[in-house]
Design a protein around this motif. Sequence first.
Motif, PDB file in Angstrom:
ATOM      1  N   PRO A 157       0.796  -1.212   0.000  1.00 27.85           N
ATOM      2  CA  PRO A 157       0.000   0.000   0.000  1.00 27.85           C
ATOM      3  C   PRO A 157       0.835   1.270   0.000  1.00 27.85           C
ATOM      4  CG  PRO A 157      -0.903  -1.619   1.518  1.00 27.85           C
ATOM      5  CD  PRO A 157       0.396  -2.164   1.044  1.00 27.85           C
ATOM      6  N   GLY A 158       2.037   1.243   0.564  1.00 27.52           N
ATOM      7  CA  GLY A 158       2.935   2.366   0.422  1.00 27.52           C
ATOM      8  C   GLY A 158       2.693   3.524   1.386  1.00 27.52           C
ATOM      9  N   LYS A 159       2.006   3.268   2.511  1.00 21.94           N
ATOM     10  CA  LYS A 159       1.778   4.309   3.498  1.00 21.94           C
ATOM     11  C   LYS A 159       2.139   3.766   4.866  1.00 21.94           C
ATOM     12  CE  LYS A 159      -2.127   6.218   0.869  1.00 21.94           C
ATOM     13  NZ  LYS A 159      -3.573   6.539   0.905  1.00 21.94           N
ATOM     14  N   ALA A 160       2.150   4.659   5.857  1.00 21.46           N
ATOM     15  CA  ALA A 160       2.371   4.200   7.219  1.00 21.46           C
ATOM     16  C   ALA A 160       1.267   3.214   7.593  1.00 21.46           C
ATOM     17  CB  ALA A 160       2.379   5.394   8.164  1.00 21.46           C
ATOM     18  N   TRP A 161       1.664   2.144   8.276  1.00 21.66           N
ATOM     19  CA  TRP A 161       0.707   1.098   8.591  1.00 21.66           C
ATOM     20  C   TRP A 161      -0.505   1.627   9.357  1.00 21.66           C
ATOM     21  CZ3 TRP A 161       0.782  -3.336   6.211  1.00 21.66           C
ATOM     22  CH2 TRP A 161       1.991  -3.827   5.717  1.00 21.66           C
ATOM     23  N   LEU A 162      -0.276   2.509  10.274  1.00 21.41           N
ATOM     24  CA  LEU A 162      -1.366   3.033  11.095  1.00 21.41           C
ATOM     25  C   LEU A 162      -1.475   4.546  10.928  1.00 21.41           C
ATOM     26  CD1 LEU A 162      -0.751   0.922  14.345  1.00 21.41           C
ATOM     27  CD2 LEU A 162      -2.476   0.524  12.570  1.00 21.41           C
ATOM     28  N   GLY A 163      -1.407   5.009   9.683  1.00 19.79           N
ATOM     29  CA  GLY A 163      -1.494   6.429   9.397  1.00 19.79           C
ATOM     30  C   GLY A 163      -2.884   6.978   9.686  1.00 19.79           C
ATOM     31  N   PRO A 164      -3.030   8.295   9.657  1.00 23.05           N
ATOM     32  CA  PRO A 164      -4.330   8.908   9.959  1.00 23.05           C
ATOM     33  C   PRO A 164      -5.369   8.580   8.893  1.00 23.05           C
ATOM     34  CG  PRO A 164      -2.792  10.549   9.116  1.00 23.05           C
ATOM     35  CD  PRO A 164      -2.009   9.293   9.324  1.00 23.05           C
ATOM     36  N   VAL A 165      -6.579   8.302   9.320  1.00 28.00           N
ATOM     37  CA  VAL A 165      -7.701   8.051   8.417  1.00 28.00           C
ATOM     38  C   VAL A 165      -8.886   8.887   8.888  1.00 28.00           C
ATOM     39  CG1 VAL A 165      -6.996   5.725   7.773  1.00 28.00           C
ATOM     40  CG2 VAL A 165      -8.432   6.067   9.788  1.00 28.00           C
ATOM     41  N   HIS A 166      -9.818   9.130   7.972  1.00 26.55           N
ATOM     42  CA  HIS A 166     -10.995   9.922   8.297  1.00 26.55           C
ATOM     43  C   HIS A 166     -12.208   9.008   8.416  1.00 26.55           C
ATOM     44  CE1 HIS A 166      -8.179  12.649   6.159  1.00 26.55           C
ATOM     45  NE2 HIS A 166      -8.573  13.514   7.077  1.00 26.55           N
ATOM     46  N   LEU A 167     -13.050   9.289   9.369  1.00 28.21           N
ATOM     47  CA  LEU A 167     -14.241   8.469   9.564  1.00 28.21           C
ATOM     48  C   LEU A 167     -15.129   8.486   8.331  1.00 28.21           C
ATOM     49  CD1 LEU A 167     -15.229   9.278  13.264  1.00 28.21           C
ATOM     50  CD2 LEU A 167     -14.142   7.208  12.360  1.00 28.21           C
ATOM     51  N   SER A 168     -15.189   9.626   7.635  1.00 29.38           N
ATOM     52  CA  SER A 168     -16.000   9.703   6.431  1.00 29.38           C
ATOM     53  C   SER A 168     -15.444   8.775   5.344  1.00 29.38           C
ATOM     54  CB  SER A 168     -16.054  11.134   5.909  1.00 29.38           C
ATOM     55  OG  SER A 168     -14.743  11.611   5.617  1.00 29.38           O
ATOM     56  N   GLY A 169     -14.120   8.678   5.255  1.00 26.09           N
ATOM     57  CA  GLY A 169     -13.505   7.781   4.287  1.00 26.09           C
ATOM     58  C   GLY A 169     -13.782   6.322   4.607  1.00 26.09           C
ATOM     59  N   LEU A 170     -13.706   5.969   5.908  1.00 28.99           N
ATOM     60  CA  LEU A 170     -14.015   4.596   6.309  1.00 28.99           C
ATOM     61  C   LEU A 170     -15.486   4.271   6.056  1.00 28.99           C
ATOM     62  CD1 LEU A 170     -12.019   4.295   9.671  1.00 28.99           C
ATOM     63  CD2 LEU A 170     -11.430   3.325   7.441  1.00 28.99           C
ATOM     64  N   ALA A 171     -16.351   5.255   6.303  1.00 27.81           N
ATOM     65  CA  ALA A 171     -17.783   5.052   6.059  1.00 27.81           C
ATOM     66  C   ALA A 171     -18.047   4.839   4.569  1.00 27.81           C
ATOM     67  CB  ALA A 171     -18.575   6.246   6.577  1.00 27.81           C
ATOM     68  N   ALA A 172     -17.344   5.605   3.725  1.00 27.95           N
ATOM     69  CA  ALA A 172     -17.504   5.438   2.276  1.00 27.95           C
ATOM     70  C   ALA A 172     -17.031   4.051   1.836  1.00 27.95           C
ATOM     71  CB  ALA A 172     -16.721   6.523   1.541  1.00 27.95           C
ATOM     72  N   THR A 173     -15.938   3.579   2.426  1.00 28.17           N
ATOM     73  CA  THR A 173     -15.444   2.239   2.119  1.00 28.17           C
ATOM     74  C   THR A 173     -16.456   1.178   2.520  1.00 28.17           C
ATOM     75  OG1 THR A 173     -13.133   2.932   2.376  1.00 28.17           O
ATOM     76  CG2 THR A 173     -13.606   0.588   2.613  1.00 28.17           C
ATOM     77  N   ALA A 174     -17.023   1.327   3.720  1.00 25.31           N
ATOM     78  CA  ALA A 174     -18.025   0.363   4.187  1.00 25.31           C
ATOM     79  C   ALA A 174     -19.252   0.364   3.280  1.00 25.31           C
ATOM     80  CB  ALA A 174     -18.420   0.687   5.630  1.00 25.31           C
ATOM     81  N   LEU A 175     -19.658   1.551   2.849  1.00 24.10           N
ATOM     82  CA  LEU A 175     -20.826   1.652   1.966  1.00 24.10           C
ATOM     83  C   LEU A 175     -20.563   0.961   0.634  1.00 24.10           C
ATOM     84  CD1 LEU A 175     -23.622   2.807   1.303  1.00 24.10           C
ATOM     85  CD2 LEU A 175     -22.482   4.906   0.552  1.00 24.10           C
ATOM     86  N   LEU A 176     -19.401   1.219   0.047  1.00 28.11           N
ATOM     87  CA  LEU A 176     -19.056   0.578  -1.222  1.00 28.11           C
ATOM     88  C   LEU A 176     -19.002  -0.940  -1.078  1.00 28.11           C
ATOM     89  CD1 LEU A 176     -16.222   2.851  -2.671  1.00 28.11           C
ATOM     90  CD2 LEU A 176     -18.511   2.513  -3.617  1.00 28.11           C
ATOM     91  N   GLY A 177     -18.437  -1.395   0.030  1.00 26.87           N
ATOM     92  CA  GLY A 177     -18.340  -2.825   0.270  1.00 26.87           C
ATOM     93  C   GLY A 177     -19.701  -3.492   0.391  1.00 26.87           C
ATOM     94  N   LEU A 178     -20.603  -2.868   1.150  1.00 25.29           N
ATOM     95  CA  LEU A 178     -21.937  -3.422   1.329  1.00 25.29           C
ATOM     96  C   LEU A 178     -22.711  -3.453   0.017  1.00 25.29           C
ATOM     97  CD1 LEU A 178     -22.926  -1.755   4.727  1.00 25.29           C
ATOM     98  CD2 LEU A 178     -22.447  -4.180   4.327  1.00 25.29           C
ATOM     99  N   VAL A 179     -22.611  -2.362  -0.748  1.00 29.68           N
ATOM    100  CA  VAL A 179     -23.300  -2.307  -2.041  1.00 29.68           C
ATOM    101  C   VAL A 179     -22.731  -3.360  -2.996  1.00 29.68           C
ATOM    102  CG1 VAL A 179     -23.685  -0.892  -4.087  1.00 29.68           C
ATOM    103  CG2 VAL A 179     -23.975   0.107  -1.819  1.00 29.68           C
ATOM    104  N   GLY A 180     -21.404  -3.475  -3.032  1.00 29.06           N
ATOM    105  CA  GLY A 180     -20.784  -4.459  -3.911  1.00 29.06           C
ATOM    106  C   GLY A 180     -21.173  -5.878  -3.553  1.00 29.06           C
ATOM    107  N   ALA A 181     -21.133  -6.209  -2.262  1.00 29.23           N
ATOM    108  CA  ALA A 181     -21.503  -7.557  -1.827  1.00 29.23           C
ATOM    109  C   ALA A 181     -22.972  -7.845  -2.121  1.00 29.23           C
ATOM    110  CB  ALA A 181     -21.216  -7.718  -0.335  1.00 29.23           C
TER     111      ALA A 181
END
Length: 342
Positions: free
Chosen positions: A163-187
């Motif tokens: 992935p090329g970033k710090a393993w535990l770098g900063p993330v945004h809750l909105s970004g994680l929510a968008a990932t979860a939404l995409l995952g649920l829709v895809g599944a």
Amino acid sequence: MLLIAATVAADTVLTLLHAPAALLLGPLVMAIGFGVAGATLRPPGPLRLTSSTLIGCLVATALGPALGPDLLGHLPTFLLIAVSTLAMSLGLGWLLARLGWFEGATAVWGLSPGGAASMIALAQEMGADARTVALMQYFRVLLVAAAAIGLAHVAAPGMHAGPGKAWLGPVHLSGLAATALLGLVGAGLSRVLKFPAGIFLIPGLSGAVLMRLGWLHPEVPPILGAMAYAVVGWTIGLSFTPATLAHSARALPRIIASTLILIALCGLSGLVIGLTCGVDPLTGYLSTSPGGVDSILIIAASTPVDLPFILSAQVVRVILVLIAGPWAAGQVARWTQAKEEP
């Protein structure tokens, strides 16, 4: 726990060595060792599902910024790639069956570039040797990934391994929510549409488009990406069991040779695509690779290649294989069996 520990050690060593797609290669190699040694563990279904959706979201984050309308101009090329890959796979399978390398239509089903599970089930229904077909399918996925990793190492020695970033770098809750939404829709859509590859293709394509439009900004923390890569590697590697290898031991050299021939044919096709479309040889090869879409996308996402071109070509191939692959393979298999009957 032993598999996890071995995977972490392999990932660490390969990353330090700047090996291409290290986070896929490490768990893949370790899982093959465990599978051949007799380990019976398998990643559970929900974990495989989650990993596939995460890979789709990773593809979306890599593809979104590079997405553009010019890809539509390559649609005839993508269709040609899909048709030629399917034709080469089925044609080679028919030829090897006629030459007596494999019994009946085993070679046709074993080299068909569809989902391994569906090809094995259809082969069993057609009376082919399901164990040999399974081994051919798994070796195809394994050798295609290995060839892509090796070519990437030669063509792009300076590529990053993960992935090329710090393993535990900063993330945004909105970004994680968008990932979860995409995952649920895809599944959900992949299940409703009965489109297995949609588990990672739907989040990848829809997420990229939504990112391009500025409507959604998914984020996948590198640690989650590494875990998803590990599950994919384990799923492929643990498929190599002592029973399957013992059953097809005598045919193993022919299985490997037939798979390498298919890879070489697709590689030549990729070289032609690269020359005619003005893309680099690695992009051409990855766009024509016969199967293992998830592993190909992992490798492509960690190499300096034309990811939109590769993803578009692979998506068209997957759709064609899902629509016409089982029917075409069945027709060739019946033709092969008819030719063998006295």
